[in-house]
Each structure stands twice: as structure tokens, then as C-alpha cells.
Design a protein around this motif. Structure first.
Motif, PDB file in Angstrom:
ATOM      1  N   LEU A  20      51.644  50.949  41.951  1.00 23.10           N
ATOM      2  CA  LEU A  20      50.366  50.589  41.490  1.00 23.10           C
ATOM      3  C   LEU A  20      49.856  49.397  41.427  1.00 23.10           C
ATOM      4  CD1 LEU A  20      51.221  52.747  37.910  1.00 23.10           C
ATOM      5  CD2 LEU A  20      49.882  53.631  39.957  1.00 23.10           C
ATOM      6  N   ALA A  21      48.463  49.443  41.510  1.00 20.85           N
ATOM      7  CA  ALA A  21      47.838  48.191  41.551  1.00 20.85           C
ATOM      8  C   ALA A  21      46.682  48.395  40.558  1.00 20.85           C
ATOM      9  CB  ALA A  21      47.204  47.472  42.874  1.00 20.85           C
ATOM     10  N   PHE A  22      46.176  47.704  39.631  1.00 22.52           N
ATOM     11  CA  PHE A  22      45.223  47.761  38.712  1.00 22.52           C
ATOM     12  C   PHE A  22      44.320  46.605  38.325  1.00 22.52           C
ATOM     13  CE2 PHE A  22      44.082  47.462  33.743  1.00 22.52           C
ATOM     14  CZ  PHE A  22      43.200  48.353  33.837  1.00 22.52           C
ATOM     15  N   THR A  23      43.217  46.748  38.536  1.00 22.55           N
ATOM     16  CA  THR A  23      42.141  45.832  38.128  1.00 22.55           C
ATOM     17  C   THR A  23      41.319  46.300  37.023  1.00 22.55           C
ATOM     18  OG1 THR A  23      40.451  46.700  39.765  1.00 22.55           O
ATOM     19  CG2 THR A  23      42.051  44.927  40.630  1.00 22.55           C
ATOM     20  N   ASP A  24      40.850  45.383  36.173  1.00 21.81           N
ATOM     21  CA  ASP A  24      40.207  45.452  35.084  1.00 21.81           C
ATOM     22  C   ASP A  24      39.009  44.841  34.825  1.00 21.81           C
ATOM     23  OD1 ASP A  24      39.515  46.449  32.278  1.00 21.81           O
ATOM     24  OD2 ASP A  24      41.131  45.363  31.473  1.00 21.81           O
ATOM     25  N   GLN A  25      38.037  45.202  34.072  1.00 23.30           N
ATOM     26  CA  GLN A  25      36.772  44.655  33.870  1.00 23.30           C
ATOM     27  C   GLN A  25      37.115  43.162  33.314  1.00 23.30           C
ATOM     28  OE1 GLN A  25      34.154  46.363  30.903  1.00 23.30           O
ATOM     29  NE2 GLN A  25      34.014  48.424  32.257  1.00 23.30           N
ATOM     30  N   GLU A  26      37.968  43.061  32.840  1.00 23.84           N
ATOM     31  CA  GLU A  26      38.434  41.605  32.451  1.00 23.84           C
ATOM     32  C   GLU A  26      39.803  41.271  33.046  1.00 23.84           C
ATOM     33  OE1 GLU A  26      36.693  39.456  30.213  1.00 23.84           O
ATOM     34  OE2 GLU A  26      34.993  41.013  30.118  1.00 23.84           O
ATOM     35  N   GLY A  89      41.199  38.915  40.781  1.00 28.41           N
ATOM     36  CA  GLY A  89      41.627  40.146  40.305  1.00 28.41           C
ATOM     37  C   GLY A  89      41.781  41.040  41.416  1.00 28.41           C
ATOM     38  N   LEU A  90      40.740  41.428  41.855  1.00 30.41           N
ATOM     39  CA  LEU A  90      40.577  42.277  43.284  1.00 30.41           C
ATOM     40  C   LEU A  90      41.373  41.868  44.255  1.00 30.41           C
ATOM     41  CD1 LEU A  90      39.095  44.837  43.640  1.00 30.41           C
ATOM     42  CD2 LEU A  90      37.084  43.411  44.548  1.00 30.41           C
ATOM     43  N   ALA A  91      41.499  40.675  44.658  1.00 32.25           N
ATOM     44  CA  ALA A  91      42.288  40.084  45.553  1.00 32.25           C
ATOM     45  C   ALA A  91      43.735  40.151  45.542  1.00 32.25           C
ATOM     46  CB  ALA A  91      42.010  38.585  46.089  1.00 32.25           C
ATOM     47  N   ARG A  92      44.283  40.365  44.384  1.00 29.74           N
ATOM     48  CA  ARG A  92      45.670  40.465  43.811  1.00 29.74           C
ATOM     49  C   ARG A  92      45.903  41.827  44.007  1.00 29.74           C
ATOM     50  NH1 ARG A  92      45.769  39.681  38.053  1.00 29.74           N
ATOM     51  NH2 ARG A  92      45.867  37.336  38.717  1.00 29.74           N
ATOM     52  N   ALA A  93      44.994  42.804  43.854  1.00 25.51           N
ATOM     53  CA  ALA A  93      45.257  44.169  44.162  1.00 25.51           C
ATOM     54  C   ALA A  93      45.198  44.579  45.688  1.00 25.51           C
ATOM     55  CB  ALA A  93      44.197  45.196  43.471  1.00 25.51           C
ATOM     56  N   VAL A  94      44.329  44.022  46.312  1.00 23.27           N
ATOM     57  CA  VAL A  94      44.570  44.155  47.870  1.00 23.27           C
ATOM     58  C   VAL A  94      45.709  43.540  48.372  1.00 23.27           C
ATOM     59  CG1 VAL A  94      43.325  43.353  49.843  1.00 23.27           C
ATOM     60  CG2 VAL A  94      41.881  44.068  47.993  1.00 23.27           C
ATOM     61  N   LEU A 102      44.196  51.539  40.760  1.00 20.82           N
ATOM     62  CA  LEU A 102      43.370  52.009  39.733  1.00 20.82           C
ATOM     63  C   LEU A 102      42.386  50.850  39.318  1.00 20.82           C
ATOM     64  CD1 LEU A 102      46.165  52.956  37.317  1.00 20.82           C
ATOM     65  CD2 LEU A 102      44.941  54.429  38.643  1.00 20.82           C
ATOM     66  N   LEU A 103      41.073  51.240  39.598  1.00 24.52           N
ATOM     67  CA  LEU A 103      40.183  50.131  39.256  1.00 24.52           C
ATOM     68  C   LEU A 103      39.060  50.613  38.303  1.00 24.52           C
ATOM     69  CD1 LEU A 103      39.048  50.095  43.259  1.00 24.52           C
ATOM     70  CD2 LEU A 103      40.731  48.823  41.962  1.00 24.52           C
ATOM     71  N   ASP A 104      39.079  49.887  37.188  1.00 30.35           N
ATOM     72  CA  ASP A 104      38.372  49.831  35.994  1.00 30.35           C
ATOM     73  C   ASP A 104      37.308  49.025  36.107  1.00 30.35           C
ATOM     74  OD1 ASP A 104      37.317  50.457  33.473  1.00 30.35           O
ATOM     75  OD2 ASP A 104      38.873  49.678  32.393  1.00 30.35           O
ATOM     76  N   ASP A 105      36.028  49.326  36.960  1.00 34.89           N
ATOM     77  CA  ASP A 105      34.781  48.516  37.133  1.00 34.89           C
ATOM     78  C   ASP A 105      35.218  47.150  37.303  1.00 34.89           C
ATOM     79  OD1 ASP A 105      32.150  48.426  37.334  1.00 34.89           O
ATOM     80  OD2 ASP A 105      31.824  48.380  35.051  1.00 34.89           O
ATOM     81  N   LEU A 134      42.892  57.055  44.789  1.00 31.79           N
ATOM     82  CA  LEU A 134      42.199  55.760  44.377  1.00 31.79           C
ATOM     83  C   LEU A 134      41.610  56.359  43.101  1.00 31.79           C
ATOM     84  CD1 LEU A 134      40.717  53.094  44.670  1.00 31.79           C
ATOM     85  CD2 LEU A 134      38.989  54.275  46.160  1.00 31.79           C
ATOM     86  N   LEU A 135      41.465  55.611  41.804  1.00 36.79           N
ATOM     87  CA  LEU A 135      40.576  55.907  40.908  1.00 36.79           C
ATOM     88  C   LEU A 135      39.613  54.995  40.578  1.00 36.79           C
ATOM     89  CD1 LEU A 135      43.055  57.323  38.088  1.00 36.79           C
ATOM     90  CD2 LEU A 135      41.225  58.558  39.513  1.00 36.79           C
ATOM     91  N   TYR A 136      38.361  55.076  40.505  1.00 36.23           N
ATOM     92  CA  TYR A 136      37.329  54.055  40.252  1.00 36.23           C
ATOM     93  C   TYR A 136      36.621  54.299  39.090  1.00 36.23           C
ATOM     94  CZ  TYR A 136      34.055  50.411  41.082  1.00 36.23           C
ATOM     95  OH  TYR A 136      33.447  49.094  40.968  1.00 36.23           O
TER      96      TYR A 136
END
Length: 140
Positions: A20-26, A89-94, A102-105, A134-136
């Protein structure tokens, strides 16, 4: 949150053996270099790393940092803008090359032009090519 095992199920269960890779708003940025924040616990691969920087629109930011991607950021280092934090944070997921994202905005802190570019260049093209799920989530 239930998929991440942060929220209990009232009925049923969730089981995944996928990475899993997760990115958050914060986005979470720890005290370390930009590179360490992106590769996190993965093995460094120069080609994949540079490709990730390009796709997440981080090349110009890194060129402007005093020590490039070796610049220390986080609590003990340089303060980053919200957009820079989001893109790291996005780069970490990529870079993680996960099976499930799991992308939370994660683009809420970037301006509309950059957010649009990242969404089409990253989320739609890159992730949809390599993931099975993919969940966005965009909050309204």
C-alpha cells in the motif's frame, strides 16, 4: 482509514497482501533530506528517482534548494511550502511502486495549474497504468 487499519470495522473485515501507498492532505515529512523523504524505506534507484522527481514536478524546487535533494527538511531543517510537502508526499507514493494507492486529496495544497498537471500526468497516466486498485478521495 479502515483499509489502513486505523478505523475498526463494525461489520466484516479488510484483508490485503498487497503493498500500500498512502498520501494525505497533510503529508508527513520527517527530519531528513528531501531524497530520504522520497525514497523512505526503499532501495535507491537513480533512474526511478529522477523519473519520480519529474512526474511530481519537483525538479525546479530541488534546483532552488541550497543542497539540492540533500537539503535537510522537516522539523530540524528547511521549512517547505504546503505544495512542496504535498508533492514530496506524492513522490514518496510514486517511488514506492505500490500495488494499491490510497490518495486522500493530496493535491489540495498545490495551485490549480500544478494540481491539474499532476492529476493528469501522475494520477491518470502513471498510476492507472501500473495499479490494480486506486482510491482517490476529494473532500467537498
Amino acid at each position: 482509514m479502515a483499509i489502513l487499519d486505523e478505523l475498526p470495522f463494525s461489520i466484516g473485515f479488510c484483508e490485503t497482501s498487497k503493498k500500500l501507498a498512502f498520501t494525505d492532505q497533510e503529508p508527513w515529512i520527517f527530519s531528513g533530506s528531501v531524497r530520504e523523504n522520497i525514497i523512505f524505506q526503499s532501495t535507491y534507484d537513480d533512474r526511478r528517482y529522477k523519473d519520480t522527481l519529474e512526474k511530481c514536478e519537483l525538479l525546479q524546487d530541488i534546483d532552488r534548494l541550497p543542497d539540492g535533494d540533500k537539503t535537510i527538511v522537516g522539523e530540524q531543517g528547511l521549512k517547505l511550502s504546503g505544495g512542496q510537502r504535498s508533492r514530496i508526499g506524492l513522490a514518496r507514493a510514486v517511488y514506492s511502486d505500490a500495488d494499491v494507492y490510497l490518495l486522500d486529496d493530496p493535491l489540495s495544497a498545490v495551485d490549480a495549474k500544478v494540481g491539474n498537471k499532476l492529476f493528469f500526468k501522475y494520477v491518470l497516466l502513471v498510476l492507472c497504468e501500473r495499479v490494480k486498485f486506486l482510491l482517490y478521495y476529494i473532500s467537498f
